[in-house]
Design a protein around this motif. Structure first.
Motif, PDB file in Angstrom:
ATOM      1  N   GLY A  57     -53.083  52.494  20.339  1.00  0.00           N
ATOM      2  CA  GLY A  57     -51.651  52.617  20.069  1.00  0.00           C
ATOM      3  C   GLY A  57     -51.302  52.382  18.612  1.00  0.00           C
ATOM      4  O   GLY A  57     -50.481  53.093  18.028  1.00  0.00           O
ATOM      5  N   PHE A  58     -51.935  51.382  17.979  1.00  0.00           N
ATOM      6  CA  PHE A  58     -51.670  51.128  16.560  1.00  0.00           C
ATOM      7  C   PHE A  58     -52.201  52.265  15.687  1.00  0.00           C
ATOM      8  O   PHE A  58     -51.588  52.613  14.677  1.00  0.00           O
ATOM      9  N   GLU A  59     -53.319  52.854  16.087  1.00  0.00           N
ATOM     10  CA  GLU A  59     -53.831  54.026  15.364  1.00  0.00           C
ATOM     11  C   GLU A  59     -52.801  55.159  15.457  1.00  0.00           C
ATOM     12  O   GLU A  59     -52.539  55.847  14.467  1.00  0.00           O
ATOM     13  N   ALA A  60     -52.214  55.357  16.634  1.00  0.00           N
ATOM     14  CA  ALA A  60     -51.191  56.395  16.808  1.00  0.00           C
ATOM     15  C   ALA A  60     -49.970  56.106  15.929  1.00  0.00           C
ATOM     16  O   ALA A  60     -49.442  57.016  15.275  1.00  0.00           O
ATOM     17  N   LEU A  61     -49.525  54.847  15.885  1.00  0.00           N
ATOM     18  CA  LEU A  61     -48.393  54.483  15.018  1.00  0.00           C
ATOM     19  C   LEU A  61     -48.732  54.779  13.559  1.00  0.00           C
ATOM     20  O   LEU A  61     -47.912  55.315  12.825  1.00  0.00           O
ATOM     21  N   SER A  62     -49.926  54.413  13.150  1.00  0.00           N
ATOM     22  CA  SER A  62     -50.365  54.629  11.777  1.00  0.00           C
ATOM     23  C   SER A  62     -50.339  56.111  11.419  1.00  0.00           C
ATOM     24  O   SER A  62     -50.074  56.479  10.277  1.00  0.00           O
ATOM     25  N   ARG A  63     -50.580  56.949  12.424  1.00  0.00           N
ATOM     26  CA  ARG A  63     -50.638  58.401  12.192  1.00  0.00           C
ATOM     27  C   ARG A  63     -49.314  59.100  12.480  1.00  0.00           C
ATOM     28  O   ARG A  63     -49.278  60.327  12.575  1.00  0.00           O
ATOM     29  N   GLY A  64     -48.238  58.346  12.659  1.00  0.00           N
ATOM     30  CA  GLY A  64     -46.919  58.971  12.738  1.00  0.00           C
ATOM     31  C   GLY A  64     -46.193  58.932  14.064  1.00  0.00           C
ATOM     32  O   GLY A  64     -45.110  59.512  14.186  1.00  0.00           O
ATOM     33  N   ALA A  65     -46.755  58.275  15.085  1.00  0.00           N
ATOM     34  CA  ALA A  65     -46.009  58.137  16.348  1.00  0.00           C
ATOM     35  C   ALA A  65     -44.739  57.314  16.083  1.00  0.00           C
ATOM     36  O   ALA A  65     -44.741  56.423  15.227  1.00  0.00           O
ATOM     37  N   VAL A  66     -43.663  57.611  16.801  1.00  0.00           N
ATOM     38  CA  VAL A  66     -42.415  56.874  16.580  1.00  0.00           C
ATOM     39  C   VAL A  66     -42.381  55.544  17.320  1.00  0.00           C
ATOM     40  O   VAL A  66     -41.740  54.600  16.869  1.00  0.00           O
ATOM     41  N   SER A  67     -43.073  55.481  18.464  1.00  0.00           N
ATOM     42  CA  SER A  67     -43.060  54.236  19.232  1.00  0.00           C
ATOM     43  C   SER A  67     -44.283  54.175  20.136  1.00  0.00           C
ATOM     44  O   SER A  67     -44.869  55.208  20.464  1.00  0.00           O
ATOM     45  N   VAL A  68     -44.642  52.935  20.508  1.00  0.00           N
ATOM     46  CA  VAL A  68     -45.744  52.723  21.441  1.00  0.00           C
ATOM     47  C   VAL A  68     -45.334  51.670  22.443  1.00  0.00           C
ATOM     48  O   VAL A  68     -44.806  50.617  22.077  1.00  0.00           O
ATOM     49  N   ASP A  69     -45.580  51.956  23.713  1.00  0.00           N
ATOM     50  CA  ASP A  69     -45.461  50.971  24.784  1.00  0.00           C
ATOM     51  C   ASP A  69     -46.878  50.576  25.170  1.00  0.00           C
ATOM     52  O   ASP A  69     -47.673  51.430  25.576  1.00  0.00           O
ATOM     53  N   PHE A  70     -47.189  49.288  24.992  1.00  0.00           N
ATOM     54  CA  PHE A  70     -48.496  48.755  25.369  1.00  0.00           C
ATOM     55  C   PHE A  70     -48.384  48.129  26.747  1.00  0.00           C
ATOM     56  O   PHE A  70     -47.423  47.404  27.023  1.00  0.00           O
ATOM     57  N   VAL A  71     -49.361  48.382  27.610  1.00  0.00           N
ATOM     58  CA  VAL A  71     -49.381  47.813  28.956  1.00  0.00           C
ATOM     59  C   VAL A  71     -50.696  47.062  29.122  1.00  0.00           C
ATOM     60  O   VAL A  71     -51.779  47.637  28.966  1.00  0.00           O
ATOM     61  N   GLU A  72     -50.581  45.777  29.436  1.00  0.00           N
ATOM     62  CA  GLU A  72     -51.754  44.906  29.513  1.00  0.00           C
ATOM     63  C   GLU A  72     -51.415  43.710  30.401  1.00  0.00           C
ATOM     64  O   GLU A  72     -50.253  43.326  30.494  1.00  0.00           O
ATOM     65  N   THR A  73     -52.434  43.147  31.055  1.00  0.00           N
ATOM     66  CA  THR A  73     -52.207  41.973  31.905  1.00  0.00           C
ATOM     67  C   THR A  73     -52.880  40.713  31.384  1.00  0.00           C
ATOM     68  O   THR A  73     -52.418  39.617  31.650  1.00  0.00           O
ATOM     69  N   HIS A  74     -53.983  40.851  30.656  1.00  0.00           N
ATOM     70  CA  HIS A  74     -54.758  39.673  30.261  1.00  0.00           C
ATOM     71  C   HIS A  74     -54.100  38.904  29.119  1.00  0.00           C
ATOM     72  O   HIS A  74     -53.722  39.496  28.108  1.00  0.00           O
ATOM     73  N   ARG A  75     -54.024  37.595  29.292  1.00  0.00           N
ATOM     74  CA  ARG A  75     -53.343  36.728  28.327  1.00  0.00           C
ATOM     75  C   ARG A  75     -53.924  36.867  26.917  1.00  0.00           C
ATOM     76  O   ARG A  75     -53.188  36.979  25.935  1.00  0.00           O
ATOM     77  N   ALA A  76     -55.253  36.850  26.778  1.00  0.00           N
ATOM     78  CA  ALA A  76     -55.866  36.952  25.451  1.00  0.00           C
ATOM     79  C   ALA A  76     -55.510  38.276  24.775  1.00  0.00           C
ATOM     80  O   ALA A  76     -55.251  38.324  23.569  1.00  0.00           O
ATOM     81  N   SER A  77     -55.463  39.355  25.547  1.00  0.00           N
ATOM     82  CA  SER A  77     -55.092  40.660  24.997  1.00  0.00           C
ATOM     83  C   SER A  77     -53.620  40.681  24.604  1.00  0.00           C
ATOM     84  O   SER A  77     -53.265  41.225  23.549  1.00  0.00           O
ATOM     85  N   LEU A  78     -52.772  40.091  25.421  1.00  0.00           N
ATOM     86  CA  LEU A  78     -51.340  40.038  25.100  1.00  0.00           C
ATOM     87  C   LEU A  78     -51.112  39.250  23.807  1.00  0.00           C
ATOM     88  O   LEU A  78     -50.291  39.632  22.970  1.00  0.00           O
TER      89      LEU A  78
END
Length: 177
Positions: A57-78
């Motif tokens: 998702g951050f790579e997509a933002l870096s390349r011009g995406a307007v927004s990213v919704d991240f979906v994750e459950t694990h605390r360390a990843s969050l």
């Protein structure tokens, strides 16, 4: 080491979640993946399922995406997602959802996103379940999923990179123009 390959944040490092349960996408795979999707990324609304560190998702933002919704459950990843969002100063372009990826995707309308990524654990049936869900309700115009090269995914364009594969799907949804 996780880093952003191209665009606005090229070369910036990302924090990886603590622990051994996360398997970050390698740079070679990520570079090939984004080269295939490059024309779909600018101005896109992006969904990153099983987000982990958020590298896709951050790579997509870096390349011009307007927004990213991240979906994750694990605390360390969050925790890593929040830290990476703050380090890149993109809080206004990112939404982090603490949710099961499949349950999140099941609630989406067809075409809810322009581009969706998924990088589920290789063990288990999560990749096959998500592909089936996408076939039933194509929640993005373009959907790509990383999986074990051993998994055969029918109906998409699969590219193999060693023990990793990425399968690409394009929705038959009409454009909004």
């Amino acid at each position: 080491m996780l880093r952003i390959i191209a665009g606005e944040f090229k070369g910036r490092r990302l924090k990886a979640p603590a622990g051994r349960t996360v398997r970050p996408t390698g740079d070679r795979v990520k570079e090939a993946w984004f080269s295939i999707l490059q024309e779909s990324i600018p101005d896109a609304r992006v969904l990153d399922l099983f987000a982990g560190s958020g590298a896709l998702g951050f790579e997509a933002l870096s390349r011009g995406a307007v927004s990213v919704d991240f979906v994750e459950t694990h605390r360390a990843s969050l925790t890593a997602l929040k830290a990476n969002t703050e380090a890149l100063k993109v809080e206004d372009r990112v939404t982090i959802h603490r949710s099961d990826a499949r349950r999140f995707a099941e609630r989406l309308q067809p075409g809810a996103y322009d581009v969706a990524f998924a990088d589920p654990p290789y063990a288990g049936d999560k990749a096959a379940e998500l592909v089936e869900l996408y076939r039933t309700s194509p929640f993005a115009r373009r959907f790509s999923i990383e999986h074990s090269a051993d998994l055969i995914v029918v109906g998409g364009d699969t590219r193999r990179y060693g023990d990793t594969a990425v399968t690409f799907f394009e929705s038959p949804l009409p454009s909004n123009s």
